[in-house]
Structure formats: structure tokens, C-alpha cells
Design a protein around this motif. Structure first.
Motif, PDB file in Angstrom:
ATOM      1  N   ALA A   1      22.956  -7.319  15.600  1.00  0.00           N
ATOM      2  CA  ALA A   1      22.872  -8.770  15.599  1.00  0.00           C
ATOM      3  C   ALA A   1      22.309  -9.252  14.269  1.00  0.00           C
ATOM      4  O   ALA A   1      21.904  -8.458  13.411  1.00  0.00           O
ATOM      5  CB  ALA A   1      22.004  -9.253  16.754  1.00  0.00           C
ATOM      6  N   ARG A   2      22.275 -10.563  14.118  1.00  0.00           N
ATOM      7  CA  ARG A   2      21.705 -11.167  12.920  1.00  0.00           C
ATOM      8  C   ARG A   2      20.275 -10.657  12.731  1.00  0.00           C
ATOM      9  O   ARG A   2      19.528 -10.489  13.687  1.00  0.00           O
ATOM     10  CB  ARG A   2      21.730 -12.684  13.082  1.00  0.00           C
ATOM     11  N   ALA A   3      19.899 -10.400  11.494  1.00  0.00           N
ATOM     12  CA  ALA A   3      18.568  -9.858  11.205  1.00  0.00           C
ATOM     13  C   ALA A   3      17.487 -10.734  11.824  1.00  0.00           C
ATOM     14  O   ALA A   3      17.494 -11.952  11.680  1.00  0.00           O
ATOM     15  CB  ALA A   3      18.360  -9.759   9.696  1.00  0.00           C
ATOM     16  N   GLY A   4      16.561 -10.088  12.546  1.00  0.00           N
ATOM     17  CA  GLY A   4      15.459 -10.814  13.150  1.00  0.00           C
ATOM     18  C   GLY A   4      15.776 -11.477  14.468  1.00  0.00           C
ATOM     19  O   GLY A   4      14.921 -12.160  15.043  1.00  0.00           O
ATOM     20  N   SER A   5      16.980 -11.291  14.993  1.00  0.00           N
ATOM     21  CA  SER A   5      17.360 -11.929  16.251  1.00  0.00           C
ATOM     22  C   SER A   5      16.397 -11.512  17.362  1.00  0.00           C
ATOM     23  O   SER A   5      16.066 -10.337  17.511  1.00  0.00           O
ATOM     24  CB  SER A   5      18.782 -11.544  16.646  1.00  0.00           C
ATOM     25  N   ILE A   6      15.964 -12.483  18.167  1.00  0.00           N
ATOM     26  CA  ILE A   6      15.056 -12.172  19.268  1.00  0.00           C
ATOM     27  C   ILE A   6      15.786 -12.035  20.602  1.00  0.00           C
ATOM     28  O   ILE A   6      15.163 -11.791  21.623  1.00  0.00           O
ATOM     29  CB  ILE A   6      13.948 -13.236  19.393  1.00  0.00           C
TER      30      ILE A   6
ATOM     31  N   MET B   1      15.750  -3.585  35.937  1.00  0.00           N
ATOM     32  CA  MET B   1      14.907  -4.629  35.349  1.00  0.00           C
ATOM     33  C   MET B   1      15.491  -5.063  34.017  1.00  0.00           C
ATOM     34  O   MET B   1      15.856  -4.227  33.192  1.00  0.00           O
ATOM     35  CB  MET B   1      13.475  -4.131  35.159  1.00  0.00           C
ATOM     36  N   ARG B   2      15.554  -6.370  33.826  1.00  0.00           N
ATOM     37  CA  ARG B   2      16.059  -6.920  32.577  1.00  0.00           C
ATOM     38  C   ARG B   2      14.991  -6.808  31.500  1.00  0.00           C
ATOM     39  O   ARG B   2      13.864  -7.275  31.666  1.00  0.00           O
ATOM     40  CB  ARG B   2      16.443  -8.388  32.780  1.00  0.00           C
ATOM     41  N   LEU B   3      15.354  -6.181  30.366  1.00  0.00           N
ATOM     42  CA  LEU B   3      14.464  -6.078  29.219  1.00  0.00           C
ATOM     43  C   LEU B   3      15.086  -6.792  28.033  1.00  0.00           C
ATOM     44  O   LEU B   3      16.272  -6.611  27.743  1.00  0.00           O
ATOM     45  CB  LEU B   3      14.195  -4.614  28.861  1.00  0.00           C
ATOM     46  N   GLN B   4      14.286  -7.607  27.343  1.00  0.00           N
ATOM     47  CA  GLN B   4      14.720  -8.292  26.137  1.00  0.00           C
ATOM     48  C   GLN B   4      14.340  -7.438  24.922  1.00  0.00           C
ATOM     49  O   GLN B   4      13.158  -7.311  24.596  1.00  0.00           O
ATOM     50  CB  GLN B   4      14.053  -9.666  26.047  1.00  0.00           C
ATOM     51  N   LEU B   5      15.363  -6.862  24.281  1.00  0.00           N
ATOM     52  CA  LEU B   5      15.138  -5.992  23.131  1.00  0.00           C
ATOM     53  C   LEU B   5      15.224  -6.780  21.832  1.00  0.00           C
ATOM     54  O   LEU B   5      16.063  -7.668  21.685  1.00  0.00           O
ATOM     55  CB  LEU B   5      16.169  -4.861  23.131  1.00  0.00           C
TER      56      LEU B   5
END
Length: 846
Positions: free
Chosen positions: A37-42, A1-5
Motif C-alpha cells: 500500500a501507499r507508504a505509511g498507510s494505516i 479476529m480482525r487485526l489492523q496491520l
């Protein structure tokens, strides 16, 4: 399952999901990028430090704890990686900062794809830094560009929250003059800042100048993402070192490679990556798939060392299967007459490609033109070929290029590359004056018709890929609205629908070449949720009803946007309407309208017709937004109309949604589930499709273990989709060899439903699977609104089984736990009389 972290959904949050993932039948978590990644990247695709695991996700310690939880439950981890680019523009990326500070003498000078020998004398040996919000002179005069001292006393240029380093050779000058002499509030101070900046290894510039002047490769047209020279061994090793270490330590089982077509040599990169992974762990096989958009007739080469694509091709195949191709002309004509936009997608795509090259990639086009012009000048037979004629020829080729790119830079083209270039050349000649054909033929020669210049060919290939993405996916898809369910990433929008034979052929080809390829129906990049597309597909079965509905809506009194934008909005309303939302729920309707408004603004700006991102037309956007919200006012005449239409297409649309989920789990390949899509997925384009998932309700539904009859009666709540997924994934877990290595054989259907039922077998050893799925079900369902096929329509159709299966005793998976003996002709009424699709299994067919 793909999870967006991201910072609000970390490794710890993902670890807490492990019991649920195990229960539903997931084998691997497939995560978004995990490096810093860049701070706060979604999303994680804006990596600034590839040497560390993102601290916002929990860092390496959090990753190891997460993997411990996965391993304890028997699950694996696949990680998305981004070899093409890094995030730049602020001060978070130490490699980019060092490049700006030291220029060509930086140890990272060869890491980024910079043209240090630009034709512009002001950029020779420098990097364009197009990060200002307005032209440089205006920003300087406004005092927005300042010299500051860091806490350690180092002078730095600051522009709002962005910082740009100073060449250490200038530190003494700054100290000698005194920082106060660089006061941005007076003219002399600004002159001092300007003189200091002129000596740096970069040139600060307005962001809007990048398309014309940038001298380094970007990701698409995004100034904040700089292309990497991953073909350089040192760059490859530096960017992958942490990933390799984590893989060697056993934390990662495989990788999905993002935007492989952005690289200079994708085949070589994939082979190198495979070899390094094999060397690191000779006793295991890393699962390796690539994000690759395949054009019409294009196949992924089998010698790249990968397990396949990340699944856009399957997404396109199953979508085409669920659309009725016979209504293509009618829907195209309806769209054209109502909007005056082209009826055929190609007539929208070609102008979009031409426009995108000129407005966003002119600097890259100039670079390819210069490289080819130098080749022309080096030969007396071609020295009179002008740069202008080469540019015109390149524009013509790019506007007709049928695939993302070629792969044989500097060498004689492969047959697949040759076929693609031949199509581009034919299209270019058809739209160019005869006087330009000789130049086009010469470009064909230089770019690979015969062994040619590798640099020029590579630059052309790295230009054609982003042009295709921006022109097709991010422009033409928002201009062409024949039926939006066929406008998604990797889709062939020119083709409304396909046949059962087409689908079987694609599955057989995948089994032969890439049996473990990933199969997707929803992704972090999709334009519309998988069940939204499935519902809109029903319109292809009822074009006359759709025309009548549009006529009624367009007759309503309102100040409305352009017809194309209006009709696309109607499609999104009927396609995305949540099944649990009652039309009388004012608060719910308002929330839905707000989601649509965010989609609408993005759609209007991506179309680049009446407004766009660079110069928003607020007047037009306000008109469109007001029109949208007027449709949802409590007394709006639109609501009864749309309710009636949605009630007609929602049940067959739901059957489509269940069918595509079942096919994804049973045809050859590795099924991928995007987070949350085990319930209905009516999401819109990002960021809507990346909203937080309510896992609590999903856990509760799974724990209740309802039978399908109960779910069928309450199908609108989404439990029916989860129940089917759970049952089939549990079967995959019990019979792994059948799904991993089983053959694939289409089964014929005889009778009136011959073209409305797709059926096949998978078999391996003593295990056999039979799958029967309907398509084009509008008009086939019972009126009780419970997702059941009308037995009257089933009575004269049968499923033919091969002789070797005659007499086999099958267990039914989806509807009860019954069994049936296989006859030469199985009546569809007995197979699909209670539930609209069937899965039969036999473990011992000997």
C-alpha cells in the motif's frame, strides 16, 4: 479476529498475539489488506502494487513467518482484498505512472476505468490528473510545478512530493532546450513547462475540479483511488496473481472482498474468483465473504459462489432488536422540535442523495447521461428526448434508489432488481412533474426494464452505489440524530427498532441461505463502537427521561453550536463515556474531550451543513469545539447532569453489550471480533476505532481466569465481556458441528417478559444448545449496579421447551458449572436469577 496491520503493527506483532488468540478461542485471524500500500498507510486499502506483500508489514517473508506461527497453533488466515481500486496520484504506483507516461499506448491503459473518448476535447486521449492543491494556473504561476531530473537523468514533473512522468518522446526536446530553460521562477520558464505539459497524456488540474470533469472512475469521490476494470481477464489475473499464489501455497484460507458493489459486474467477479480458488486447491473450500450493504428487503443472491456478507446485516439486526420501536415517534418528534431537522430519516436521505450526486459525482452523471442520450438519438421514436431531461430523470431515480445498486446490466432485470427499480421509479415520479414521467419510464426501459444497453446500465449501477454510500453513511447519518445508535454502516436508520420475531426470521433466513456468513458487531468502518451503540439503545426505552435531560442541558448558559450538532454531541458524551473514567479525573476528562473533538470535527464536515471538508468554516468549528470543552471544565454544571444520566443507562447498556456478543457467537454464522472488542468498545468513528489495543491487560485478564461472579461485581473493567467470549468460543471449539450445521429454533417465553427475552435452541445430532438473552432491560435490573436482573420481575415468566427436550439434563455454561433438568416450562427466575443471560448445553439428549 480482525487485526489492523500497518507499519507499527506488523506480521511480527500479530504473530506475538497468537498464544493469546488461541487461549481466548479464536480460529482465524482476519487481516486488513496485506499487499503493498501507499507508504505509511494505516489501513492498507490504498494498494499501489498488488504484485508484492507490503514491506512495511514485513514483506512476504514476514507473512510466511506469521502463517507458520498460526499453523503451529492450529489457526487460519483470512485476508481482506481490494479488487475495485488502487491508490494513485504520486509516483508509488508503477501501473498508474506507466499510464500517465504512455497514455493509450500503455500496457496498463485498459487496467484503469478511463473514458478515453471524453466529450471535452482537451481530455480526449488523456487522463485528468486532479492532484493540485489549487487551480492549475495559480500553481504554475507560484512556481509549484517544476521540471526536475531523476537520479538517472530522466525528466519528471514534480509538484511538492508528487511526481508525474514525461512522455519519452519529449525527452530529447527537454535535453535540446536544456533543463534550465524550464525555470519555474520566470515567465518564460513557466511557459515552457506549460507547453511541455500540454503535450502529455494527462492534464494536471486542481483537485476541486474532479467532481465535474474527471474522466475516470474513482473510489467514491476520492481522487487518490482509481477504479480498476477487474472485468478484463488480464486485469483480474494481474491484480490477483500474488494472492492466488499465496492461497495455492496454503498460506491463506479465505478472503473478504472489499466494496464489491464498485465493480462493473459483482456476480461475475465473485463466480470467477470462486472458480479460480477451486481450481487452485480442489481439495479445500476457500472461505469467501463480500462487503455488501443490503437495503431494506434486499437479500444476497445465492448463486454468486460466496459464503455470505461480511456482517453488516447482522450488526443491523441485533441493533434493531435492542431498540424499543414504540418510542420512534416520540424520539423523532423530540428531535424535530429541538432542531427543526426532519423527524423521519427519508426526508433527510433524499435531499442528501440529490446533493451528493451534484457536488461529487457530476462527471459520472454526465457520462451516464451521454450514454443514454446516444441511445435516444439512435431511435426516431426517442430522438427528441433531450440530454437535460435524461439528467433530471437520473437525478430523481438516484435520489430514491432503495438499494446500493442493481446487477443485471443490459439484461432483463431479476425480480429483486425489478422491485428496487420499481420503488425508485415510484419515488422519482412522486417528486417529479408529470411532464417528466415519460422520460422516467423510458429510463426504466433503457436501464433494464427490457434488455437494453449494457454500458449505460453498468455506468448507472456503478454510480448509484457510491452515491448511496456518500449520501447515506457519510452525509445523512451526520444530519439525522433521532438516536445515533441506529446510524451505522449497513443500518436501516429509518427503523428505530425491531421485534424478537424479526430477529428470529433473519437468523433462520441466514441459516437457510448463508450458514457461514460473517457476523459483525464492530468493524474498521463503524461510526460508533459496539458497546457505545448498545448503551445509546437504552434511550429508546426512556424517551421522556432523555427529553428531560436534554432540556436541562440546553438550559445551561453557553455559546453553543446549532441544536442538531449540540444534541448529537450529548449523545456521544453519554454513549462513549469510558466506564473507568471518573468525573473528577481532570486529565482523563480532557483526553476524552479531545477524542470527542476529533469526532466532532469529522461529524460537522461530513454533515456538510455549516462546514465541510472542501471549505471548512473555521469560525463555526471553533464555536463547536469551545462549547465541547466548556462541558468538561471542572466546575461545569453539565458534569453532574451527565453523570446522573450515564449512571442510569450504563448498566442496561452493558447488558445489551454482553447480549449482542453472546448472540453473535451462538446464532447461525461465523462470529467476527474486531481487535480489542473483547473488552468494552466505546470507540468513535475512525481513526479513533483503530487506536492501538492494550493486549497486555487482555492477556493478564484471560490468564487470571476469573469466574463470572467476580467479573459481575467488577463489570466496569470489561473482564466480564472477555470471560463470556472465552467460555462460548471454547464451547464452539468443542462442538464445531453444532454451530456450523445445527438447526435454529425459536423458543417462546410466557408471561410479562414475553417481549423482553429472546431464546432459541441450536441442535445437531446429540448436541443441543439453549440460549436465553434479555432485551430492553432498563427497569429490570437490581439497584446494586452489578448487572443482575431483579428476581421480582422474573417470577411470573417461563421459557417453554419443546417436547423432545423434556427431561434433558443441561449443563449451565455461564453461571457456575451446575446442571438442571429440562421441564416443559422453565422458570426464568431459575435461569436468570444470578446472571442476566444463560447458555445451556446437552451433549447427549437421546
Amino acid at each position: 479476529m480482525r487485526l489492523q496491520l500497518h507499519k507499527d503493527f506488523t506480521f511480527a506483532n500479530a504473530a506475538a498475539l497468537v498464544p493469546y488468540l488461541v487461549d481466548i478461542g479464536i480460529s482465524h485471524v482476519y487481516s486488513s489488506p496485506i499487499l503493498t500500500a501507499r507508504a505509511g498507510s494505516i489501513h492498507g486499502y490504498d494498494v499501489v502494487d498488488p504484485t508484492t506483500v507490503n514491506p512495511e508489514l514485513g514483506g512476504e517473508e514476514g507473512l510466511r513467518d506469521f502463517v507458520t506461527a498460526l499453523r503451529a497453533a492450529g489457526l487460519g488466515l483470512i485476508v481482506d482484498i481490494v479488487p475495485n481500486h488502487m491508490a494513485v496520484g504520486g509516483s508509488e504506483n508503477p501501473w498508474w505512472t506507466d499510464l500517465l507516461r504512455h497514455g493509450r499506448s500503455s500496457r496498463y491503459a485498459d487496467f484503469f476505468d478511463v473514458d478515453w473518448e471524453a466529450d471535452d476535447p482537451d481530455l480526449r486521449g488523456k487522463v485528468l490528473a486532479p492532484f493540485l492543491g489549487r487551480p492549475y494556473g495559480e500553481a504554475l504561476d507560484a512556481g509549484e510545478i517544476r521540471l526536475v531530473l531523476t537520479p538517472s537523468g530522466e525528466p519528471t514533473i514534480r509538484y511538492f512530493d508528487s511526481e508525474f512522468p514525461i512522455d519519452p518522446a519529449d525527452n530529447a526536446h527537454v535535453v535540446e532546450c536544456g533543463p534550465e530553460s524550464f525555470d519555474p521562477t520566470n515567465r518564460d520558464g513557466r511557459c515552457q513547462i506549460h507547453k511541455l505539459l500540454e503535450r502529455q497524456h494527462y492534464r494536471l488540474a486542481w483537485w476541486g475540479s474532479a467532481g465535474d470533469e474527471i474522466n475516470w472512475r474513482r473510489f467514491f469521490d476520492i481522487n487518490g483511488l482509481a477504479g480498476l476494470r477487474i472485468e478484463v481477464p488480464a486485469v483480474f489475473e494481474a491484480t490477483h496473481a500474488t494472492l492466488f499464489r499465496l492461497y495455492a501455497d496454503g498460506l491463506i484460507d479465505g478472503f473478504r472482498v472489499d466494496h464489491v458493489d464498485g465493480l462493473s459486474d459483482p456476480p461475475a467477479y465473485c463466480r470467477r474468483l470462486r472458480q479460480r480458488l477451486d481450481d487452485l486447491a480442489p481439495d479445500r473450500h476457500a472461505y469467501l465473504v463480500i462487503e455488501k450493504i443490503l437495503g431494506v428487503g434486499e437479500s444476497l443472491p445465492t448463486d454468486w459462489g460466496v459464503d455470505g456478507t461480511s456482517g453488516y446485516d447482522f450488526m443491523n439486526d441485533v441493533s434493531a432488536l435492542q431498540h424499543d420501536p414504540s418510542s420512534a415517534a416520540a424520539l423523532g418528534l423530540l428531535w424535530h422540535r429541538a432542531t427543526q431537522r426532519p423527524a423521519d430519516f427519508e426526508d433527510e436521505e433524499v435531499p442528501a442523495r440529490l446533493e451528493i450526486v451534484q457536488r461529487g459525482f457530476d462527471a459520472q452523471l454526465k457520462a451516464v447521461t451521454r450514454a443514454l442520450h446516444r441511445i435516444a438519438r439512435s431511435d426516431r421514436h426517442t430522438r427528441d428526448t433531450s440530454a437535460a431531461s435524461i439528467r433530471r430523470g437520473l437525478l430523481a431515480l438516484l435520489s430514491h434508489f432503495p438499494v446500493y445498486r442493481g446487477y443485471d446490466a443490459g439484461a432483463t432485470r431479476s425480480p429483486s432488481d425489478q422491485a428496487a427499480f420499481a420503488r425508485a421509479l415510484a419515488g422519482a415520479k412522486a417528486t417529479s412533474p408529470a411532464s417528466g414521467h415519460a422520460v422516467l419510464d423510458q429510463l426504466d426501459h433503457w436501464l433494464g426494464g427490457k434488455p437494453g444497453d449494457k454500458v449505460a446500465a453498468t455506468r448507472f449501477q456503478q454510480l448509484s452505489a457510491p452515491v448511496a454510500a456518500k449520501a447515506v453513511e457519510d452525509t445523512a447519518f451526520y444530519r439525522y440524530g433521532r438516536l445515533l445508535s441506529r446510524n451505522d454502516v449497513g443500518f436501516d436508520a429509518a427503523r428505530l427498532g425491531g421485534s424478537i420475531a424479526d430477529f428470529h426470521r433473519a437468523c433462520a433466513d441466514r441459516l437457510a441461505a448463508f450458514p457461514n456468513a460473517m457476523l459483525a458487531t464492530a468493524t474498521h468502518d463503524h461510526k460508533r463502537g459496539e458497546d457505545l451503540r448498545a448503551r445509546l439503545a437504552v434511550i429508546s426505552e426512556i424517551p421522556d427521561d432523555w427529553a428531560a435531560f436534554l432540556a436541562q442541558c440546553r438550559a445551561l448558559d453557553a455559546v453553543r453550536p446549532d441544536p442538531a450538532d449540540e444534541i448529537m454531541l450529548y449523545q456521544m458524551v453519554v454513549g462513549a463515556w469510558p466506564l473507568g473514567l471518573d468525573f473528577s479525573d481532570a486529565a482523563g476528562c480532557k483526553a476524552f474531550a479531545q477524542r470527542l473533538a476529533a469526532w466532532q470535527q469529522k461529524a460537522l464536515r461530513e454533515a456538510k451543513l455549516r462546514t465541510d471538508w472542501t471549505a471548512p468554516n473555521e469560525t463555526y468549528e471553533t464555536t463547536a469545539r469551545k462549547f465541547l470543552f466548556s462541558l468538561f471544565s471542572p466546575d461545569a454544571a453539565f458534569l453532574p447532569l451527565v453523570r446522573s444520566f450515564i449512571d442510569r443507562i450504563a448498566p442496561p447498556g452493558a447488558v445489551n453489550g454482553l447480549a449482542q456478543a453472546l448472540l453473535k457467537m451462538t446464532v447461525p454464522g461465523m462470529p467476527d471480533f474486531f481487535q480489542g472488542t473483547e473488552f468494552w468498545d466505546f470507540s468513535l468513528v475512525d481513526p479513533d476505532n483503530r487506536r492501538p489495543v492494550d493486549y497486555g491487560s487482555r492477556r493478564e485478564a484471560l490468564a487470571a481466569n476469573p469466574d463470572l461472579a467476580e467479573c459481575q461485581a467488577s463489570w466496569r473493567d470489561g473482564r466480564i465481556k472477555q470471560a463470556i467470549i472465552h467460555k462460548v468460543l471454547d464451547l464452539r471449539r468443542k462442538l464445531p458441528d453444532l454451530f456450523a450445521r445445527g438447526d435454529y429454533s425459536p423458543l417462546p417465553v410466557r408471561g410479562p417478559l414475553e417481549q423482553r427475552i429472546i431464546a432459541f435452541t441450536r441442535s445437531h445430532g446429540r448436541s443441543v444448545l439453549v440460549v436465553v438473552v434479555p432485551r430492553l432491560t432498563h427497569g429490570l435490573l437490581l439497584p446494586e449496579n452489578r448487572l443482575a436482573l431483579d428476581p421480582h420481575h422474573l417470577r411470573d415468566s417461563t421459557l417453554s421447551l419443546p417436547e423432545q427436550l423434556h427431561g434433558t439434563h443441561f449443563q449451565t455454561l455461564l453461571c457456575g458449572n451446575g446442571s438442571m433438568a429440562a421441564l416443559p416450562e422453565l422458570p426464568l427466575r431459575s435461569l436468570l436469577g444470578d446472571f442476566p443471560m444463560a447458555v445451556l448445553t446437552a451433549v447427549d439428549s437421546a
